[in-house]
Write an enzyme that holds these catalytic residues in place. Structure first.
Site, PDB file in Angstrom:
ATOM      1  N   ASP A  62     -25.397 -28.863 -32.973  1.00 13.04           N
ATOM      2  CA  ASP A  62     -25.338 -29.475 -34.284  1.00 13.04           C
ATOM      3  C   ASP A  62     -25.926 -28.467 -35.277  1.00 13.04           C
ATOM      4  O   ASP A  62     -26.460 -27.418 -34.902  1.00 13.04           O
ATOM      5  CB  ASP A  62     -26.090 -30.807 -34.303  1.00 13.04           C
ATOM      6  CG  ASP A  62     -25.575 -31.745 -35.391  1.00 13.04           C
ATOM      7  OD1 ASP A  62     -24.988 -31.264 -36.380  1.00 13.04           O
ATOM      8  OD2 ASP A  62     -25.766 -32.966 -35.258  1.00 13.04           O
ATOM      9  N   TYR A  63     -25.843 -28.810 -36.533  1.00 12.31           N
ATOM     10  CA  TYR A  63     -26.167 -27.892 -37.620  1.00 12.31           C
ATOM     11  C   TYR A  63     -27.586 -27.325 -37.481  1.00 12.31           C
ATOM     12  O   TYR A  63     -28.567 -28.052 -37.589  1.00 12.31           O
ATOM     13  CB  TYR A  63     -26.023 -28.652 -38.934  1.00 12.31           C
ATOM     14  CG  TYR A  63     -25.919 -27.800 -40.155  1.00 12.31           C
ATOM     15  CD1 TYR A  63     -24.682 -27.428 -40.654  1.00 12.31           C
ATOM     16  CD2 TYR A  63     -27.058 -27.367 -40.826  1.00 12.31           C
ATOM     17  CE1 TYR A  63     -24.579 -26.651 -41.791  1.00 12.31           C
ATOM     18  CE2 TYR A  63     -26.964 -26.591 -41.957  1.00 12.31           C
ATOM     19  CZ  TYR A  63     -25.722 -26.228 -42.443  1.00 12.31           C
ATOM     20  OH  TYR A  63     -25.621 -25.461 -43.564  1.00 12.31           O
TER      21      TYR A  63
END
Length: 730
Positions: free
Chosen positions: A273-274
């Site tokens: 994820d980011y």
């Protein structure tokens, strides 16, 4: 049917043999698409590169994927640079957060789960894929398959609710819908089940928080939807931000390698994820960026999103021997295999057709689907005195801050919706009413604040009406990522409006807009009728009008339990039994709160229609289930009302004695039936030992012989059980 995973082709081995370490690492980098930055305001603090810089990185072979940009023509330019100007000519994956619709916006996933129709989710995901690939995308970071048992957590809006069985059905359906039958087709969109794993179990419902979880709960509740998605053909998985019992999910070897690859045989790639790898330092799990890179990569995280850590540190880690070259090759092989699987190595310009991007021939069909999906997602919680459906000849007052609001129609995580096509409540109602009909529209208050004279105008409108449609709920930004709440109630200004309108005595139908289960209070809780309308997307107004005026009998059921009070969270229907279960007499020294019973205001599975549905007794065909046999469970369901209705018939079981304390009920099947007035039908479910298995105290996943209760019922608390016994193996 699941999509077969293709074998690695010779081109990939040839590429690997020619690649430098830096070029290999480049394939593992995921960066913001600033060549076609449709949504630069999403995470703006790191979206600082300009198009020329990004194209230079592509030219240098330093980019494996770009995300959250759209546009076929500029996408072709990205690929031209990658294929014609980089040394190895490897095309770039183009990805985006396309969660519940592209240009056409469908209901938020939690709302769509209320339909109890996985095939509907498959159809909306398919339509989404058609629009997204037309806009120049190959890959979506969806579906979210997190099980959310605490409604304070905002990201429950992105999943399918609190139940694992329902979650598995929707996870698989959405993967099938996004990817279609042929991964190489121009309209196939790679799906990414996320967030791996247990993100929905964050402590206190606070986003990004820690997770302390029993192994049995992890394996029985939170992992199965990911397994269902993988079995449906998902080739990518995204890691979660949270830790799991002290080990961050994005560096969790036991999960990323032990479960996902070794136990399940997952052949695809894992993407962070980011900046999740960057956050290993803030977790206190890694000393610095180099250490975070080493830990994440060795755990099994193939691609790093946005942090740049892999590009900066992986070559040095390989040179020092801390990361074996063989492991780097495996990660790159997985990325290239996914690119090959979708046909990108054969056709770098796949899904980059400018003519297809401007083709609007699908719009009417997608809008019709959005309207049907929206109305099938609506849940009727109560309908005292049959105030619904409303007559078109009635004098109607539409009151509330959502009455003509456009900005809170789409719901969280909608970057690309065509707002010019959004249908407000007012517009939908007016379109359904005859010319000259009496519809008075008053805002009454703003989303979070009173308006001068707002309540006075609302009261006047209510007094002049036969029925009030009260459009209240959560602002859109209250749910989604980073939107955890301590009290899951309406804003005070809206509650005050509701109290004033109810005091007029005019019947009130609440049109509740929400991204989670809410603790309803006062006049909202006590209204004559309540419709849960979630965030329904582009066709909101038309769908709500269809239900309000009886063109469609509501058929949605709650995928989450509505509590009496916020303080009950986490609350979920399938909680384990306690040694002091609550009794109807509400005596002390039992499992209850001082103020409220240990029950939901509206339970999981609850929902009404405009028919009158009655259930006969649950019956089993035999008193015992053989170890390798099957058992049929049946009940008669009848519509004794005057209107046709769709009923969601639900199958629940309870294991009466287990090596671990078992839930009071567990959903094991559901079926939606359409029943005409006076029609009855026998519903039959088949149970086998596999459906009774769980992770025991010894860590083994197996069923245990013994006695079981079984219900066929309209909700998770309704009905009287039948009993059967699972016999031991002979």
């Amino acid at each position: 049917m699941p999509i077969a995973h293709p074998a690695t082709d010779a081109r990939i081995e040839s590429l690997l043999a020619r690649m430098t370490v830096e070029e290999k690492v480049g394939q593992l980098g995921v960066f913001a698409d600033m060549v076609r930055p449709f949504a630069p305001d999403v995470n703006p603090e790191v979206n600082v590169s300009n198009a020329a810089q990004v194209l230079e990185q592509v030219r240098a072979g330093q980019v494996g994927c770009l995300f959250n940009g759209v546009g076929a023509a500029q996408g072709r330019e990205i690929q031209r640079v990658a294929v014609e100007e980089s040394r190895l000519g490897i095309p770039v994956l183009l990805a985006a957060d396309v969660i519940h619709g592209m240009r056409t916006v469908f209901p938020i996933p939690l709302g769509e789960a209320a339909s109890f129709e996985p095939q509907l989710a498959e159809r909306t995901a398919r339509a989404t894929a058609v629009e997204a690939t037309a806009a120049g995308l190959h890959w979506t970071y969806a579906p979210a398959v997190d099980i959310a048992r605490d409604q304070r957590w905002g990201r429950g809006a992105e999943g399918a609710g609190e139940d694992t069985f329902l979650g598995c059905a929707f996870a698989a359906a959405r993967v099938r819908g996004f990817q279609g039958e042929d991964l190489r087709a121009a309209d196939s969109l790679l799906a990414t089940p996320k967030h791996f794993v247990a993100y929905g179990a964050v402590a206190g419902g606070m986003d990004y928080n820690y997770v302390e979880i029993a192994e049995g709960t992890l394996h029985d509740v939170h992992l199965p939807p990911f397994k269902a998605a993988v079995d449906a053909g998902a080739l990518t998985v995204m890691t979660a931000f949270n830790d799991i019992n002290g080990v961050p999910a994005s560096a969790n070897h036991a999960m990323l390698t032990g479960v996902l690859r070794d136990a399940w045989g997952f052949p695809g790639l894992v993407v962070s994820d980011y900046t999740a790898d960057m956050e290993l330092v803030a977790h206190g799990y890694a000393e610095d960026a180099r250490d975070a890179t080493r830990r994440a990569f060795l755990a099994g995280m193939d691609m790093s999103m946005q942090s740049g850590f892999y590009a900066e540190h992986l070559p040095g880690l390989v040179e020092s021997g801390e990361v074996p070259v063989a492991l780097l090759d495996e990660a790159v092989r997985r990325v290239l295999s996914v690119k090959s699987a979708i046909g990108l190595l054969d056709d770098p310009y796949r899904s980059l057709d400018p003519a297809r991007e401007v083709d609007t021939s699908q719009r009417a069909a997608h809008e019709a689907l959005a309207r049907d999906a929206a109305r099938r997602s609506i849940v009727l919680l109560k309908n005292e005195g049959d105030v619904l459906p409303v007559s078109r000849q009635a004098r109607i007052a539409l009151i509330g801050p959502f009455a003509r609001d456009v900005d809170n129609i789409e719901g969280c995580w909608t970057l690309f919706g065509d707002k010019s096509r959004y249908v407000t409540l007012e517009a939908g109602l007016r379109a359904a009413l005859p010319e000259g009909a009496a519809l008075d529209v008053v805002d009454g208050c703003a989303l979070e604040a009173p308006l001068d004279g707002g309540i006075e105008s609302a009261v006047a409108a209510a007094r002049g009406a036969d029925v009030v449609l009260l459009a209240v709920g959560e602002p859109q930004r209250y749910s989604g990522e980073a939107q955890s709440r301590t009290r899951i109630v309406l804003p005070a200004a809206q509650q005050a409006l509701a109290e004033a309108v109810a005091a007029t005595g005019t019947p009130v139908v609440v049109l509740l807009r929400n991204g989670r289960a809410l603790a309803l209070e006062g006049a909202v809780r006590d209204a004559q009728a309540i419709l849960v309308t979630w965030f329904l997307g582009s066709q909101t107004g038309h769908a709500v009008a269809d239900v309000v005026f009886g063109e469609y009998s509501p058929s949605g059921r709650l995928p989450v339990s509505f509590p009496h009070d916020s303080g009950q969270q986490p609350f979920f229907y399938n909680h384990p039994r306690t040694g002091r279960p609550e009794t109807p007499e509400m005596t002390e020294f039992k499992a209850r709160w001082r103020e409220y019973p240990n029950t939901a205001l509206y339970p999981f599975g609850h929902g009404l229609g405009y028919g009158r549905i009655e259930y006969g007794a649950t019956r089993v065909d035999a008193p015992a289930l053989e170890w390798d046999g099957s058992l049929q469970v049946r009940a008669t369901v009848a519509n004794t009302g005057a209107r046709a209705a769709e009923e969601v018939v639900q199958l629940y079981v309870h294991d009466r004695v287990g090596s671990r304390v078992r839930p009071v009920r567990e959903l094991k099947g559901f079926r939606k039936l359409r029943l005409q007035p006076g029609e009855s039908r026998e519903v039959v479910f088949t149970l086998s030992r596999a459906q009774l298995a769980f992770t025991g105290a010894d860590g083994r996943f197996a069923a245990e012989p013994g006695a079981f209760d079984v219900w066929i019922a309209p909700s998770s608390v309704a009905g009287e059980p039948a009993r059967f016994e699972l016999l031991a193996s002979r």
